[in-house]
Design a protein around this motif. Structure first.
Motif, short mmCIF file in Angstrom:
data_model
loop_
_atom_site.label_atom_id
_atom_site.label_comp_id
_atom_site.label_asym_id
_atom_site.label_seq_id
_atom_site.Cartn_x
_atom_site.Cartn_y
_atom_site.Cartn_z
N GLU A 117 25.43 -12.36 80.63
CA GLU A 117 25.33 -11.11 79.88
C GLU A 117 26.59 -10.89 79.03
N PHE A 118 27.73 -11.32 79.58
CA PHE A 118 29.01 -11.23 78.87
C PHE A 118 29.66 -12.61 78.88
N SER A 119 29.68 -13.26 77.72
CA SER A 119 30.26 -14.60 77.60
C SER A 119 31.54 -14.50 76.76
N TYR A 120 32.67 -14.86 77.38
CA TYR A 120 33.97 -14.64 76.75
C TYR A 120 34.73 -15.96 76.55
N LYS A 121 35.56 -15.97 75.50
CA LYS A 121 36.45 -17.11 75.25
C LYS A 121 37.89 -16.71 75.58
N TYR A 122 38.59 -17.61 76.26
CA TYR A 122 39.99 -17.39 76.62
C TYR A 122 40.82 -18.55 76.09
N GLY A 123 41.79 -18.26 75.23
CA GLY A 123 42.64 -19.31 74.65
C GLY A 123 44.06 -19.22 75.16
N ASN A 124 44.72 -20.39 75.28
CA ASN A 124 46.15 -20.41 75.63
C ASN A 124 46.79 -21.66 75.04
N ASN A 125 48.12 -21.77 75.20
CA ASN A 125 48.86 -22.86 74.54
C ASN A 125 49.34 -23.93 75.52
N LYS A 183 33.64 -2.38 76.82
CA LYS A 183 32.19 -2.54 76.93
C LYS A 183 31.75 -2.99 78.33
N LEU A 184 32.68 -3.54 79.10
CA LEU A 184 32.31 -4.01 80.45
C LEU A 184 32.03 -2.81 81.35
N PRO A 185 30.93 -2.85 82.11
CA PRO A 185 30.68 -1.79 83.10
C PRO A 185 31.81 -1.76 84.14
N ALA A 186 32.01 -0.60 84.73
CA ALA A 186 33.15 -0.40 85.64
C ALA A 186 33.15 -1.38 86.80
N ASP A 187 31.96 -1.69 87.37
CA ASP A 187 31.93 -2.59 88.52
C ASP A 187 32.35 -4.01 88.13
N LEU A 188 32.02 -4.43 86.91
CA LEU A 188 32.41 -5.77 86.45
C LEU A 188 33.90 -5.80 86.10
N LYS A 189 34.41 -4.70 85.54
CA LYS A 189 35.86 -4.62 85.27
C LYS A 189 36.65 -4.83 86.56
N THR A 190 36.19 -4.21 87.64
CA THR A 190 36.88 -4.32 88.93
C THR A 190 36.92 -5.77 89.39
N ILE A 191 35.80 -6.48 89.28
CA ILE A 191 35.73 -7.88 89.71
C ILE A 191 36.63 -8.76 88.86
N VAL A 192 36.56 -8.59 87.53
CA VAL A 192 37.35 -9.41 86.61
C VAL A 192 38.84 -9.16 86.82
N ALA A 193 39.24 -7.90 86.88
CA ALA A 193 40.67 -7.57 87.03
C ALA A 193 41.22 -8.09 88.35
N ARG A 194 40.44 -7.94 89.43
CA ARG A 194 40.91 -8.41 90.73
C ARG A 194 41.11 -9.91 90.72
N ALA A 195 40.16 -10.64 90.17
CA ALA A 195 40.25 -12.11 90.14
C ALA A 195 41.43 -12.58 89.30
N ILE A 196 41.63 -11.96 88.14
CA ILE A 196 42.71 -12.39 87.24
C ILE A 196 44.08 -12.02 87.83
N ASN A 197 44.21 -10.83 88.37
CA ASN A 197 45.50 -10.42 88.94
C ASN A 197 45.86 -11.26 90.17
#
Length: 339
Positions: free
Chosen positions: A33-41, A256-270
């Motif tokens: 539903e949400f497909s994101y690109k993440y770039g780094n160097n 745009k991310l629903p609150a429940d998905l924000k929680t999952i994404v932020a927890r995993a990244i942090n």
């Protein structure tokens, strides 16, 4: 598929109610539903990318396939300036600029790179996980970006030279040293009496080899990977600047991310960021021994003479004014009085 097989499949499906046809077919991967690109160097083997991939896998699983993050390492999507522009415009959704890179957009983000501010990692994380980090995140948010709570580690920067060990500030006098294209770095080394030259990293090895410059400064893993020990004799663990990566998201995509998905994404990244910090700490411990085995002489100076020289040169007062009293006060709460 043979005609007989095709007919038998069709007969099977015709006997299944319409609502059950999907279950009778082979399972197909749903598009996220949400497909994101993440770039780094950084190269794919760097701890940042290893931990980011683990976070992406966890996010895909915990969101039941709703959020997919595709990683593009090693400048595949362009240089730092390009990716910073892309994450602001929404061309990519995630990026990990170092503090010095994002400071071109949000000047106060460079405050963690004040010369000889931090004595150790306890001070670094106390500041960046605390009030100073929150202050910088708030400034970043004003640029249509969302910064996750935990910074990822890039490490303390160390000094290498072909001329001699750097034991005190006096050893910096007239030293021709390559520095990044960063006003803060140039200001600091001028304050120490050195002769800084801003060069792209791609030019560092050849510039040291041909003696255009005699010294350079970088985190230990970069000194190792770039094989700078081949053109340098001394490595002084000056710890003069600490730099880290802000994990940032495009503000509109994040909102745009629903609150429940924000929680999952932020927890995993942090949480992945905390693991990456440990990885870098362990990596630095092994790199020192490896560089010594390759003939680089290691010494460990104290910060006292360097701080005294920078105070005398007016460096701290200048940058206190440039960063502002509020940000500077938060820095000094963690490290003690500088200016």
């Amino acid at each position: 598929m043979t005609e007989v097989t095709r007919r038998s499949v069709l007969r099977t499906l015709s006997a299944v109610p319409a609502a059950g046809i999907a279950a009778a077919l082979p399972s197909m991967a749903r598009a996220a539903e949400f497909s994101y690109k993440y770039g780094n160097n950084l190269p794919v083997t760097h701890p940042l990318n290893i931990r980011a991939q683990q976070a992406a896998d966890r996010i895909l699983k915990e969101t039941n396939g709703r959020v997919e993050i595709k990683i593009f390492p090693n400048n595949q999507l362009g240089g730092d300036t390009d990716m910073l522009a892309q994450v602001r415009s929404g061309g990519i959704e995630f990026f990990t600029p170092s503090a010095l890179v994002i400071a071109t957009l949000v000047p106060v983000a460079a405050i963690n790179a004040v010369g000889f501010a931090f004595s150790d990692y306890n001070q670094v994380w106390g500041a960046m996980d605390g009030k100073l980090g929150a202050h910088v995140r708030e400034a970043i948010s004003k640029s249509r970006l969302y910064a996750f709570e935990k910074m990822w580690d890039n490490g303390f920067r160390q000094t290498t030279s072909s001329k001699g060990a750097v034991n005190t500030a006096k050893d910096m006098d007239g030293l021709k040293i390559r520095v990044p294209v960063s006003p803060l770095s140039i200001s600091m080394f001028k304050g120490l009496g050195a002769a800084p030259a801003s060069l792209q990293f791609s030019e560092v090895y050849s510039s040291l080899q041909t003696k255009i410059v005699d010294a350079q400064e970088n985190p230990l893993p970069i000194i190792q990977v770039a094989k700078l020990y081949e053109v340098q004799k001394f490595c002084s663990l000056t710890n003069h600047i600490w730099d880290g990566y802000w994990f940032i998201a495009n503000g509109r995509a994040w909102d745009k991310l629903p609150a429940d998905l924000k929680t999952i994404v932020a927890r995993a990244i942090n949480e992945a960021g905390l693991q990456q910090r440990d990885d870098i700490k362990k990596l630095n411990e092994t790199v020192v021994a490896d560089l010594q085995s390759k003939g680089l002489a290691i010494n460990r100076p104290t910060a006292d003479s360097f701080r005294a020289k920078l105070r005398e040169a007016g460096f701290y007062n200048e940058w206190k004014e440039r960063f502002g009293a509020e940000a500077w006060g938060l820095l000094e709460q963690s490290v003690g009085k500088l200016a």
